[in-house]
Write a protein that holds these residues in place. Structure first.
Motif, PDB file in Angstrom:
ATOM      1  N   SER A 269       0.836  -1.208   0.000  1.00  0.00           N
ATOM      2  CA  SER A 269       0.000   0.000   0.000  1.00  0.00           C
ATOM      3  C   SER A 269       0.867   1.253   0.000  1.00  0.00           C
ATOM      4  CB  SER A 269      -0.921   0.005   1.222  1.00  0.00           C
ATOM      5  OG  SER A 269      -1.915  -0.988   1.122  1.00  0.00           O
TER       6      SER A 269
ATOM      7  N   CYS B 195      -9.551  -1.167  -1.481  1.00  0.00           N
ATOM      8  CA  CYS B 195      -9.423  -2.533  -1.984  1.00  0.00           C
ATOM      9  C   CYS B 195     -10.745  -3.277  -1.874  1.00  0.00           C
ATOM     10  CB  CYS B 195      -8.355  -3.300  -1.207  1.00  0.00           C
ATOM     11  SG  CYS B 195      -6.655  -2.912  -1.722  1.00  0.00           S
TER      12      CYS B 195
ATOM     13  N   ASN C 281      -7.911  -7.520  -0.700  1.00  0.00           N
ATOM     14  CA  ASN C 281      -6.584  -7.088  -1.136  1.00  0.00           C
ATOM     15  C   ASN C 281      -6.475  -6.765  -2.623  1.00  0.00           C
ATOM     16  OD1 ASN C 281      -6.849  -9.766  -1.973  1.00  0.00           O
ATOM     17  ND2 ASN C 281      -4.658 -10.176  -1.816  1.00  0.00           N
TER      18      ASN C 281
ATOM     19  N   LEU D 179      -6.786  -3.945  -5.430  1.00  0.00           N
ATOM     20  CA  LEU D 179      -6.929  -2.510  -5.654  1.00  0.00           C
ATOM     21  C   LEU D 179      -8.150  -2.247  -6.520  1.00  0.00           C
ATOM     22  CD1 LEU D 179      -5.729   0.321  -5.262  1.00  0.00           C
ATOM     23  CD2 LEU D 179      -4.400  -0.051  -7.358  1.00  0.00           C
TER      24      LEU D 179
ATOM     25  N   SER E 217      -6.297   4.362   3.368  1.00  0.00           N
ATOM     26  CA  SER E 217      -6.379   3.055   2.725  1.00  0.00           C
ATOM     27  C   SER E 217      -7.143   2.074   3.598  1.00  0.00           C
ATOM     28  CB  SER E 217      -4.967   2.497   2.475  1.00  0.00           C
ATOM     29  OG  SER E 217      -5.018   1.159   2.015  1.00  0.00           O
TER      30      SER E 217
ATOM     31  N   CYS F 183      -6.738  -1.083   2.355  1.00  0.00           N
ATOM     32  CA  CYS F 183      -6.001  -2.224   1.809  1.00  0.00           C
ATOM     33  C   CYS F 183      -4.986  -2.742   2.843  1.00  0.00           C
ATOM     34  CB  CYS F 183      -5.247  -1.813   0.544  1.00  0.00           C
ATOM     35  SG  CYS F 183      -6.296  -1.144  -0.773  1.00  0.00           S
TER      36      CYS F 183
ATOM     37  N   VAL G 266      -1.001  -6.446  -1.946  1.00  0.00           N
ATOM     38  CA  VAL G 266      -2.094  -5.825  -2.691  1.00  0.00           C
ATOM     39  C   VAL G 266      -2.017  -6.236  -4.163  1.00  0.00           C
ATOM     40  CG1 VAL G 266      -3.162  -3.656  -3.404  1.00  0.00           C
ATOM     41  CG2 VAL G 266      -2.137  -3.862  -1.122  1.00  0.00           C
TER      42      VAL G 266
ATOM     43  N   GLN H 225     -11.612  -5.363   8.198  1.00  0.00           N
ATOM     44  CA  GLN H 225     -10.392  -5.101   7.441  1.00  0.00           C
ATOM     45  C   GLN H 225      -9.331  -4.674   8.423  1.00  0.00           C
ATOM     46  OE1 GLN H 225     -10.109  -5.806   4.371  1.00  0.00           O
ATOM     47  NE2 GLN H 225     -12.049  -5.532   3.311  1.00  0.00           N
TER      48      GLN H 225
END
Length: 287
Positions: free
Chosen positions: A81, A100, A104, A106, A134, A136, A141, A285
């Protein structure tokens, strides 16, 4: 519009996307009110909105900026990231936000501006976002090829370690976001610090293991189910113990929650355990 603002064919027509974006974003911009115009003609504000968005988009060659940093679409390579955010910050001097899908992959890039003057004719100055940059993982990623796209020619990257994932059923712990999934969409907003559902920046939650489950808290306070609604506030004295159901937040054995409607614009919607019009799940997440 037909060139720069295309919809995913699986989600409907281009026109349906444009209608959604106008209703969600255009209608809340004060300088686009018809009363702000002199010699107003019908739908003039709609045209101004789309013209400005497309003009801004043309100044943001995301794919080129990523490619210049060696970040190219791939079915196998993964990235960090930090590397993605650095590539997007370099040409503008301010940070973007990346999002994301499926933990994971993008999926979206968001850019932020301060505006001096009106949307129609004002000066747009790039600015840093408020809040998280983010959802992610730090590593692992994926930047996948679009369906039907050829693989990049000669550029190769070294795969980073796979991201750490929460073991199914194991209590959530540490800090993370609660990303909402509703109506079959991979991502449809987040839960923010008061416990409500919102289409903006995710709030940071702290999960603390408690027995076979865990409790949650935010900057607002402890989180609990009170009167069948999710709430996080300083007035909550006893936090509810939640569980993990396949990576989703669960309460009383169920990972399905409900809302009276899907939030739009700046609207916040209460999340409930009582059956309502819209069902949703909240995926954890980890940060």
């Amino acid at each position: 519009m037909n060139t720069y603002w295309k919809n995913d064919p699986n989600d409907g027509s281009d026109e349906s996307l444009w209608e959604h974006e106008w209703e969600k974003h255009g209608t809340c911009i004060s300088t686009l009110k018809t009363s702000c115009y002199t010699n107003y003609t019908p739908q003039q504000e709609v045209v101004d909105f789309f013209n400005k968005v497309v003009a801004l988009f043309k100044t943001l060659p995301t794919y080129t900026w990523l490619s210049n940093a060696g970040i190219v679409p791939s079915a196998t390579a993964t990235y960090t990231s930090a590397a993605i955010l650095a590539a997007l910050k370099a040409p503008r001097g301010v940070t973007a936000v990346i999002s994301c899908a499926n933990t994971n992959q993008l999926d979206q890039v968001f850019y932020f501006y301060d505006v001096t003057g009106s949307v129609q004719s004002g000066t747009f100055v790039p600015t840093n976002p408020v809040g998280s940059t983010s959802n992610c993982p730090a590593t692992g990623v994926k930047y996948l090829l679009k369906s039907g796209s050829p693989a990049p020619g000669t550029t190769t990257t070294t795969a980073a370690p796979s991201p750490t994932t929460t073991t199914p059923g194991a209590p959530f712990s540490g800090t993370g976001y609660l990303e909402v999934t509703e109506g079959g969409k991979t991502s449809n907003g987040c839960i923010i610090s008061g416990g409500t559902w919102y289409m903006g920046t995710c709030a940071t939650f702290t999960a603390t293991v408690s027995g076979s489950g865990f409790t949650l808290s935010t900057s607002k306070g402890k989180c609990a189910i009170q009167s069948n609604n999710l709430i996080c506030a300083s007035t909550v004295t006893t936090a509810t113990v939640f569980t993990n159901s396949g990576g989703n937040l669960a309460y009383a054995g169920s990972s399905t929650f409900y809302a009276s409607s899907v939030p739009t614009g700046s609207m916040q919607v209460t999340v409930s355990t009582t059956t309502l019009a819209d069902s949703l799940t909240m995926v954890w997440q980890a940060i």
